[in-house]
Design a protein around this motif. Structure first.
Motif, PDB file in Angstrom:
ATOM      1  N   GLY A  40       3.373 -10.628-104.205  1.00  0.00           N
ATOM      2  CA  GLY A  40       3.439 -10.195-102.815  1.00  0.00           C
ATOM      3  C   GLY A  40       2.078 -10.242-102.146  1.00  0.00           C
ATOM      4  N   VAL A  41       1.075 -10.651-102.918  1.00  0.00           N
ATOM      5  CA  VAL A  41      -0.269 -10.685-102.367  1.00  0.00           C
ATOM      6  C   VAL A  41      -0.671 -12.126-102.156  1.00  0.00           C
ATOM      7  N   TYR A  99      -2.597  -8.052 -97.598  1.00  0.00           N
ATOM      8  CA  TYR A  99      -1.329  -7.438 -97.187  1.00  0.00           C
ATOM      9  C   TYR A  99      -0.841  -6.416 -98.199  1.00  0.00           C
ATOM     10  N   ALA A 100      -1.043  -6.718 -99.510  1.00  0.00           N
ATOM     11  CA  ALA A 100      -0.650  -5.781-100.565  1.00  0.00           C
ATOM     12  C   ALA A 100       0.789  -5.300-100.417  1.00  0.00           C
ATOM     13  N   LEU A 101       1.690  -6.225-100.150  1.00  0.00           N
ATOM     14  CA  LEU A 101       3.105  -5.853-100.111  1.00  0.00           C
ATOM     15  C   LEU A 101       3.602  -5.705-101.546  1.00  0.00           C
ATOM     16  N   TYR A 102       4.507  -4.746-101.754  1.00  0.00           N
ATOM     17  CA  TYR A 102       5.034  -4.537-103.095  1.00  0.00           C
ATOM     18  C   TYR A 102       6.042  -5.654-103.394  1.00  0.00           C
ATOM     19  N   PRO A 103       5.716  -6.536-104.348  1.00  0.00           N
ATOM     20  CA  PRO A 103       6.503  -7.761-104.527  1.00  0.00           C
ATOM     21  C   PRO A 103       7.936  -7.511-104.962  1.00  0.00           C
ATOM     22  N   HIS A 104       8.166  -6.401-105.669  1.00  0.00           N
ATOM     23  CA  HIS A 104       9.504  -6.169-106.206  1.00  0.00           C
ATOM     24  C   HIS A 104      10.399  -5.414-105.236  1.00  0.00           C
ATOM     25  N   MET A 105       9.842  -5.029-104.078  1.00  0.00           N
ATOM     26  CA  MET A 105      10.657  -4.322-103.098  1.00  0.00           C
ATOM     27  C   MET A 105      11.004  -5.261-101.937  1.00  0.00           C
ATOM     28  N   PRO A 128       9.098 -10.072-100.207  1.00  0.00           N
ATOM     29  CA  PRO A 128       7.884 -10.578 -99.551  1.00  0.00           C
ATOM     30  C   PRO A 128       7.604 -12.058 -99.801  1.00  0.00           C
ATOM     31  N   GLN A 152       5.380  -4.395-111.854  1.00  0.00           N
ATOM     32  CA  GLN A 152       4.605  -5.629-111.939  1.00  0.00           C
ATOM     33  C   GLN A 152       4.224  -5.949-113.375  1.00  0.00           C
ATOM     34  N   LEU A 185      -2.677  -3.442-104.366  1.00  0.00           N
ATOM     35  CA  LEU A 185      -1.297  -2.948-104.435  1.00  0.00           C
ATOM     36  C   LEU A 185      -1.302  -1.452-104.715  1.00  0.00           C
TER      37      LEU A 185
END
Lengths: 275, 369
Positions: free
Chosen positions: A272-273, B84-90, B131, A188, A166
């Motif tokens: 998100g990962v 993928y490393a998507l930013y989870p909070h966005m 995501p 996070q 991330l």
């Protein structure tokens, strides 16, 4: 047999609940009773007349509010210190590789294993040398020293749960290291930061021993030692005032907890990962 | 111009040498795959190109500019991570827009670019989702969108398809080929999957033990492997390698002679121990004359049958025959090897190939399963 199990389990659970809740209930009940009803035998479970006079006296006739302010400043500043230092320290322990990293982490935990009584006298002498004795700041420093090790470990485990990719992604996307921390790591880490803050705040709010030894001026005493010395003397204990004070001391914690608990759980499980 | 050059790059972690004397010259607009087993140094190579790791020595340049000391964000690259490393909070939109935000592109210009990238990847309807509300394939596309929104010089892709299921993987493979054709940008693609490398890349760098074993077109990698590692890594099943001895015009396997054409091999081929390599499809199974063998296993995949054969000295090799062919376990057969498809290697652990490279590549049809 099938019926007995849940019954026994319920009896057990409820007696446990009662055991834990009783002192709290008694505290509230006592704080609302008029002086005349306080020592009646048999005791009254529900006060015959409810009075708020103890609360009023506490607020108007005693330095309770000053102690309260001291405690708020103390616990809040300690929490800010601990969270700021702990977050940066945890980040370093997780993200950077350097010599002695693990040893450092273990050493930090080791200081946590020492009983605070062992540290209190050296700490007092240090504060005197630094010219900080009898100040709120000396208490803030002292509370920081004992809350930080655990906070560091707590935050470290939270930090380890954040995938390095991330941060790498943010770096490649053009963020600076600080920028990546602010945009990606911090959001996070927020649940971890909140639980650490909560833990530190409670620890500092309830702390008694350090406050007793490091501070003996009434002007900077926090609630724990202030209320004790004010209401408990060798000859008399002001029970109703003490109970009213206890209720008011517990209120901020209950409010903070109620307010943050939903936030604590909502932060978890968002990822998100994949994998 | 966005060529990528690794010049004499070394990388070690403490005493562990991850990469040794890496030289790669990737041309502008090329799709290059770094292929190899785990631990071969391919990911380290990509991370160094991205600026997430730093070479111990040597020089890396992108578009003629040495980037050794340049922060990842200043290299004009974009990267798609395996996770993928998507930013989870966005949201999806914020994820795709993040690289633009970091470059100070604001408001309408950013929104327009995000919309364009999203439309290209059919993500238009998902811009407000988070995501975790997306499927694996959609997350993958968001990661791609975030990479291409800024139109960087070089795309870096780190095993981007390995978390997808087989069906989606083959679909995304086609999508990526199409995307590369449309954008015409340099792409460096790390994978351990030879099928991905063979089908997508214009050139493949096969890596092993911190060294590039061969850097060539898929066709050359398959038909003219530089050494025993490459021969054994590419192809399913891989090339058979049989140890034996060269005696005059013959290669002797367990006392049986296989004729070879000495003029097709370099002067380094001497009488004595060597390794014969032959692809499973270059072996024909018959009776009578030939190398004797016994059928041990016949696996019918539907469009072909992979036969495991045992040579007289108990070594096993595989052959590829048409699916309709009936072969019984235990049946004795005679093998004939296509002389033009015989590779000879030095008899060392990773011996070099000794064929003279005038062998037309088209002699052996390329197969992939």
């Amino acid at each position: 047999m099938k019926l007995l199990r849940p019954v026994l389990l319920n009896v057990f659970t409820w007696s446990l609940v009662f055991l834990i809740a009783f002192p709290l209930v008694w505290m509230i009940v006592t704080s609302l009773k008029p002086q005349s009803e306080l020592f009646r035998i048999p005791p009254t479970w529900i006060p015959e007349s409810v009075t708020f006079e103890h609360y009023w006296r506490l607020l108007s006739e005693t330095p309770f509010l000053r102690y309260f302010r001291n405690s708020v400043v103390l616990a809040t500043t300690t929490t800010l210190f601990v969270v700021a230092l702990g977050t940066l320290g945890a980040y370093s322990l997780v993200r950077f590789t350097y010599r002695g990293r693990e040893t450092l982490a273990l050493l930090v935990l080791f200081t946590y294993l020492l009983p605070s009584v062992v540290l209190i006298i050296p700490l007092y002498l240090m504060m005197v040398t630094l010219g900080l004795s009898n100040t709120l700041f000396s208490l803030i420093l002292a509370h920081t020293t004992f809350a930080l090790p655990y906070a560091l470990w707590l935050l470290r485990s939270f930090m380890e749960g954040i995938p390095e990719d991330l941060e790498n992604a943010a770096l490649v996307d053009g963020a600076t290291r600080i920028g990546a921390f602010r945009d990606v790591i911090f959001p996070q880490l927020l649940p971890g930061i909140i639980s650490t803050a909560l833990f530190t705040f409670i620890l500092s709010w309830n702390e008694y021993l350090y406050a007793l030894v490091l501070v003996n001026s009434d002007a900077v005493a926090p609630l724990t030692t202030g209320v004790m010395s004010m209401l408990i003397s060798a000859f008399n204990i002001e029970w109703s005032l003490l109970m009213a004070a206890s209720v008011m001391m517990s209120l901020p914690l209950i409010v903070v907890f109620a307010f943050l608990q939903s936030y604590l759980t909502s932060g978890f499980g968002a990822g998100g990962v994949k994998g | 111009m966005a060529n990528v050059i690794f010049k004499d790059v070394h990388k070690s972690f403490g005493s562990f040498v991850a990469l040794e004397k890496l030289d790669l010259d990737i041309r502008d607009g090329e799709f290059v795959a770094l292929l190899g087993p785990s631990g071969c140094g391919k990911s380290t190579t990509l991370r160094m190109l991205a600026g997430l790791d730093f070479p111990t020595s040597g020089e890396i340049s992108i578009g003629g500019r040495v980037v050794n000391d340049l922060a990842p964000g200043k290299r004009d690259i974009a990267m798609v991570f395996q996770s993928y490393a998507l930013y989870p909070h966005m949201t999806v939109g914020e994820n795709i827009g993040y690289p633009l935000k970091k470059r100070g592109i604001k408001g309408a210009a950013r929104a327009e670019a995000v919309q364009k990238a999203a439309d290209l990847l059919q993500l238009g309807a998902l811009l407000d989702r988070k995501p975790k509300q997306l499927s694996g394939g959609q997350q993958q596309r968001v990661a791609l969108g975030r990479a291409l929104v800024r139109e960087p010089q070089v795309f870096l892709l780190d095993e981007p398809l390995s978390n997808l299921d087989a069906k989606l993987r083959s679909y995304m493979r086609a999508e990526l080929i199409e995307l590369h054709r449309r954008l015409g940008k340099t792409m460096v693609y790390v994978t351990h999957d030879q099928l991905e490398a063979m089908t997508m890349a214009s050139r493949i760098a096969v890596m092993h033990g911190g060294h590039v074993q061969q850097f060539d077109t898929p066709d050359a990698i398959y038909n003219r492997p530089a050494n025993r590692f490459v021969a054994g890594f590419i192809g399913t099943p891989p090339m058979n390698q049989v140890e034996g001895t060269v005696e005059g015009g013959d290669f002797v396997i367990a006392g049986h002679r296989v004729p070879i054409d000495r003029t097709a091999y370099s002067a380094d081929l001497h009488d004595g121990p060597a390794v014969l390599g032959v692809r499973p499809e270059a072996i024909s199974i018959g009776s009578g004359e030939g190398l004797p063998a016994t059928v041990r296993l016949a696996e019918n995949t539907g469009h072909e049958t992979i036969v495991t054969l045992e040579l007289p000295d108990k070594r096993r090799i595989s052959a590829r025959v048409e699916a309709a062919r009936r072969l019984d376990v235990g049946q004795p057969v005679a093998l004939r090897l296509d002389p033009a498809a015989i590779h000879l290697f030095e008899a060392t652990e990773n011996g070099a190939r000794l064929n003279l490279d005038d062998t037309p590549a088209s002699v052996i049809p390329m197969r992939s399963t």
